[in-house]
Design an enzyme around this catalytic site. Sequence first.
Site, short mmCIF file in Angstrom:
data_model
loop_
_atom_site.label_atom_id
_atom_site.label_comp_id
_atom_site.label_asym_id
_atom_site.label_seq_id
_atom_site.Cartn_x
_atom_site.Cartn_y
_atom_site.Cartn_z
CG PHE A 252 -2.09 -0.98 1.13
CD1 PHE A 252 -3.17 -0.54 0.44
CD2 PHE A 252 -1.99 -2.22 1.55
CE1 PHE A 252 -4.26 -1.50 0.02
CE2 PHE A 252 -3.07 -3.35 1.17
CZ PHE A 252 -4.06 -2.69 0.79
CB CYS A 263 -14.62 -0.24 0.44
SG CYS A 263 -16.00 -1.84 0.21
#
Length: 436
Positions: A252, A263
Site C-alpha cells: 500500500f 469502500c
Amino acid sequence: MRISVIGCGYLGAVHASAMAELGHDVVGIDVDAAKIAQLAIGKPPFFEPGLPEVLTSAMSSGRLRFSTDIADAAGSQVHFIAVGTPQKPGSYSADLRYVDASIESLIPHLADGDLVVGKSTVPVGTAARLADLIEAGSGASLAWNPEFLREGFAVQDTISPDRLVYGVAPGAQGEHATALLNQIYATALAADTPLVITDYATAELVKVAANAFLATKISFINAMAEIAEVTGADVTQLADAIGYDGRIGRRFLGAGVGFGGGCLPKDIRAFTARAEELGRGESVAFLKEIDKINLRRRQRVVDLTVGALGDSVYNAKVAVLGLSFKPHSDDVRDSPALDVAVQLRGLGAEVVATDPQAIENSRARHPQLQYSSSLEDTLRGADAVVLVTEWPEFRHLDPVWAGALVRTKTVVDGRNALDPAVWRAAGWTYHGLGRP
C-alpha cells in the site's frame, strides 16, 4: 447449517456462494428481481475472479438457491445481513436505510434461537440499536461479523479469511452466537485462522479502522509524491527504502492516482461523520486531509496530461487505459480512472478508453465517453496515453508495439506501473507521479 443471506450484491452473492461451497444450505435473498434472475442461472451480475465457478458448483450441489421473497429466510438458523451502506447524497454519513429495511422485513420470519449476523459496514453504535429491535420483535439475537474482502480476491478471502471477528452480546447470548458462528466457519478455524471475539462496538470499528489505516497509508505515499515532484526525488525508491522497515512494510505504498471503489472513500467519510456525531470529530479530522490528498492525485494526472500536450488537450486524442478502480474488477464506483477520463473529456479531449471488464459499467454512468474493447484501436492515432488502472495487460504493454500505433509517443503513468527507462529507450516521453 441452514443460512440465509439478505442482500445479493457484491458482498452477499460472494458470501452466499462461498458458504454453500463450504457445505452449508444457503438461500440468497434480494429485492432486485433482475439480479436474482441472473444469479439463479449461475451468472454473477458483476465481475469477480473465481465467483462463476463457485456459484455454479454450489448451485449444482443443490445447496444454494436464490429468492426475492424474504419469507424464504424462515427455517434458517443464521441470517447474514449483507446489504449496501452507501454514502448519503449531500452528506458524509452512511445511508442505513437498506440495513434497517432488511432487519425490519426479516424479524417476522425469525424463530427463537435464530442468529442475525451483520456483515455490512456500519457506523459504530448501529449494532446495539439493531440488537434491541431484534430482541423486541423476536426470540433471535444479533452478532456483528465484519467482512474484509478485497475485490478481485473476494472468494478466496471468504473461504480462507486472514482473520475472523465476532462482535457479540455479553453472557449466554454471546456464547450462543459464538457457537453458531464457529460451526459456520469451522473450515477456516480448523486452518488456525485468527479469531477475535469482542463486543459490538469494537467489531464495528475494526472494519472502518482498517480501511482508514489503508487509506492513510496510500495518501501518505501520495503526499510524499507531491514533495518528490518539487524536489526531484523518486517516490518509488523512497517507498522501497522505508518499506524495508518492518514497522512500515511496502504494501500500500504505491504512489499513483489514488484509491477509489465502493469502500475506502465512503467508509472514511462515514467514519468522520460518525466521530463528529459522537463529539470526537477532532480524533479523525486527519481523514479529511487524507481524502483531499487522494482527490488531488486525480487532478495531478489530468494536469500532467494537459501539460504534456502543450497546455491544451482540446481535440487531442487521449487513450485512457483502465476504467475500474482497481484491476481484476469491473467496479467503477468512485473510480479514479473513470474520473480522469471524464475530466479530460470535459476539457475537450477526444477520449477513447478501454478496460478488460469495466466498459459497460462505465458506459452506463458516462455515455459521453468513447469506449473500445480493442487496445490496438484505443492506441491508434493517440496524442497521449494515460495509464490509470494497472491491469497486467497494461503494465506489460510493449512500448515499441504501442509506439508504432500512436501519433505521439507521450505516456502519463498514473500508477507508476511502467519502467521509465524502458519506455524512454523506446522513444517515449514518460511522465510518472513523484518520479523524475
